[in-house]
Write a protein that holds these residues in place. Structure first.
Motif, mmCIF file in Angstrom:
data_model
loop_
_atom_site.group_PDB
_atom_site.id
_atom_site.type_symbol
_atom_site.label_atom_id
_atom_site.label_comp_id
_atom_site.label_asym_id
_atom_site.label_seq_id
_atom_site.Cartn_x
_atom_site.Cartn_y
_atom_site.Cartn_z
ATOM 1 N N ASP A 196 0.926 -1.069 -0.270
ATOM 2 C CA ASP A 196 0.017 -0.004 0.065
ATOM 3 C C ASP A 196 0.874 1.192 -0.055
ATOM 4 O O ASP A 196 0.502 2.122 -0.745
ATOM 5 C CB ASP A 196 -0.876 -0.041 1.293
ATOM 6 C CG ASP A 196 -2.116 1.037 1.039
ATOM 7 O OD1 ASP A 196 -2.538 1.142 -0.264
ATOM 8 O OD2 ASP A 196 -2.518 1.553 2.032
ATOM 9 N N ARG A 199 2.402 1.543 -3.627
ATOM 10 C CA ARG A 199 1.237 1.865 -4.347
ATOM 11 C C ARG A 199 1.257 3.256 -4.320
ATOM 12 O O ARG A 199 1.023 4.079 -5.512
ATOM 13 C CB ARG A 199 -0.001 1.162 -4.192
ATOM 14 C CG ARG A 199 -1.008 1.388 -5.037
ATOM 15 C CD ARG A 199 -0.851 0.581 -6.253
ATOM 16 N NE ARG A 199 -0.692 1.309 -7.543
ATOM 17 C CZ ARG A 199 0.506 1.650 -8.284
ATOM 18 N NH1 ARG A 199 1.202 0.728 -8.102
ATOM 19 N NH2 ARG A 199 0.368 2.317 -9.123
ATOM 20 N N LYS A 200 1.264 4.051 -3.138
ATOM 21 C CA LYS A 200 1.023 5.581 -3.211
ATOM 22 C C LYS A 200 2.178 6.138 -3.487
ATOM 23 O O LYS A 200 2.343 7.331 -4.001
ATOM 24 C CB LYS A 200 0.576 5.945 -1.793
ATOM 25 C CG LYS A 200 -0.798 5.388 -1.416
ATOM 26 C CD LYS A 200 -1.291 5.433 0.245
ATOM 27 C CE LYS A 200 -2.688 4.977 0.302
ATOM 28 N NZ LYS A 200 -2.975 4.916 1.811
ATOM 29 N N PRO A 203 2.968 6.060 -7.979
ATOM 30 C CA PRO A 203 1.760 6.085 -8.392
ATOM 31 C C PRO A 203 1.945 5.707 -10.034
ATOM 32 O O PRO A 203 0.854 5.360 -10.656
ATOM 33 C CB PRO A 203 0.984 7.345 -8.320
ATOM 34 C CG PRO A 203 2.337 8.128 -8.177
ATOM 35 C CD PRO A 203 3.290 7.547 -7.171
ATOM 36 N N ILE A 245 -5.928 -3.183 -4.556
ATOM 37 C CA ILE A 245 -5.148 -1.920 -4.895
ATOM 38 C C ILE A 245 -4.410 -1.769 -6.280
ATOM 39 O O ILE A 245 -3.501 -0.998 -6.111
ATOM 40 C CB ILE A 245 -4.099 -2.024 -3.774
ATOM 41 C CG1 ILE A 245 -3.145 -3.169 -3.560
ATOM 42 C CG2 ILE A 245 -4.901 -2.178 -2.216
ATOM 43 C CD1 ILE A 245 -2.080 -3.204 -2.878
#
Length: 293
Positions: A196, A199-200, A203, A245
């Motif tokens: 997570d 992923r952030k 991007p 996600i």
């Protein structure tokens, strides 16, 4: 450009010197500060708020490049010509850096002994370390570490990020060295939280999680049948989470514990035959992203 094969591998392009991404670095420092790598609880979030923004890496200013940008003090003699040549040379290098920054892609393959075995095998295969991908499309960078654990992932990526440009595709294979015989909830939580974060933080990067394989260097998981059961459970859960996600989950359905020739004698890593299948799975995923000629 033709694909590079055999033992010869292309030299990596010079990193273009991007500015660090404050959000990513703050997340990493927060995790370390909280003492819970991969578990962003209240302590980590509080630590993140206290971490200052990192300044981008600036290129040298015009005054540093010749200390006389307008050349008002230089006459028409050899001295001024020399300064002008240096100025043009630096402008050319800057333009090339911008070109590389905008067009050169990198694929990172990061992980444990499975990545090490596959890298060694790829080096001796027809397509080489580039896996048949033209360098003009992307440079494949391997980073395997023996007995690397999941908790090392963010710190390793933080190190690589400062040494190289941001990856277009990130392939992660980790987790077998973290397996326990009774409870793997902590590993699952770390995997979910860290993915997570990545992923952030990235991007624009395609993140690919490689499924766990029935290998183990721990004496607590000696029976291959038990290893396969544990691995299957974690893979099922992580495949579902990756789908939520938008992380690509890469499975290795042809690599199973009943095919003993695919593993080393002690099941601690892949044999050459097993590495061939792992490489084929990686190529299949990369082909999906149209990176081949």
């Amino acid at each position: 450009m033709a694909a590079v094969g055999g033992r010869e591998s292309p030299k990596p392009p010079d990193p273009p010197g991007e500015a660090p991404k404050p959000a990513f670095l703050k997340a990493l420092e927060a995790v370390v500060a909280a003492g819970k790598r991969g578990l962003l609880g209240p302590a980590a979030l509080a630590a993140a708020a206290k971490v200052p923004e990192l300044s981008p890496r600036h290129s040298r200013s015009g005054s540093e490049e010749g200390n006389n940008p307008e050349g008002s003090q230089e006459g028409p003699g050899p001295g001024s010509l020399k300064v002008e040549r240096k100025k043009k040379k630096k402008q050319f290098k800057a333009a090339m850096a911008m070109y590389v920054k905008g067009s050169q892609k990198e694929i990172w393959i990061c992980g444990n002994s499975v990545v090490l075995a596959s890298e060694k095998r790829a080096e001796n295969n027809l397509h080489g370390l580039q896996l048949g991908i033209p360098v003009s499309k992307a440079y494949v960078y391997w980073h395997g570490r023996f007995a690397m654990k999941w908790e090392d992932l963010l710190l390793v990526l933080n190190y690589l990020y400062h040494k190289r440009c941001s990856p277009s595709i990130l392939i992660i294979h980790l987790g077998e060295d973290d397996l326990l015989s009774n409870d793997n909830l902590s590993l699952l939580m770390s995997m979910k939280n860290d993915l997570d974060i990545l992923r952030k933080a990235f991007p624009d990067t395609v993140i690919i999680l490689s499924s766990l394989l029935p290998i183990c260097s721990s004496k607590t998981l000696e029976k291959s049948e038990h290893v396969e059961k544990v691995v299957k459970d974690i893979n099922t859960r992580m495949a579902d989470y990756c789908n939520k996600i938008k992380v690509h989950f890469m499975s290795h359905s042809s690599i199973t514990s009943d095919k003993t020739h695919l593993f080393s004698p002690n099941f601690s890593t892949l044999s050459d035959a097993g590495a061939n299948l792992f490489i084929a799975d990686v190529q299949a995923v990369l082909r999906f992203y149209k990176l081949f000629a």
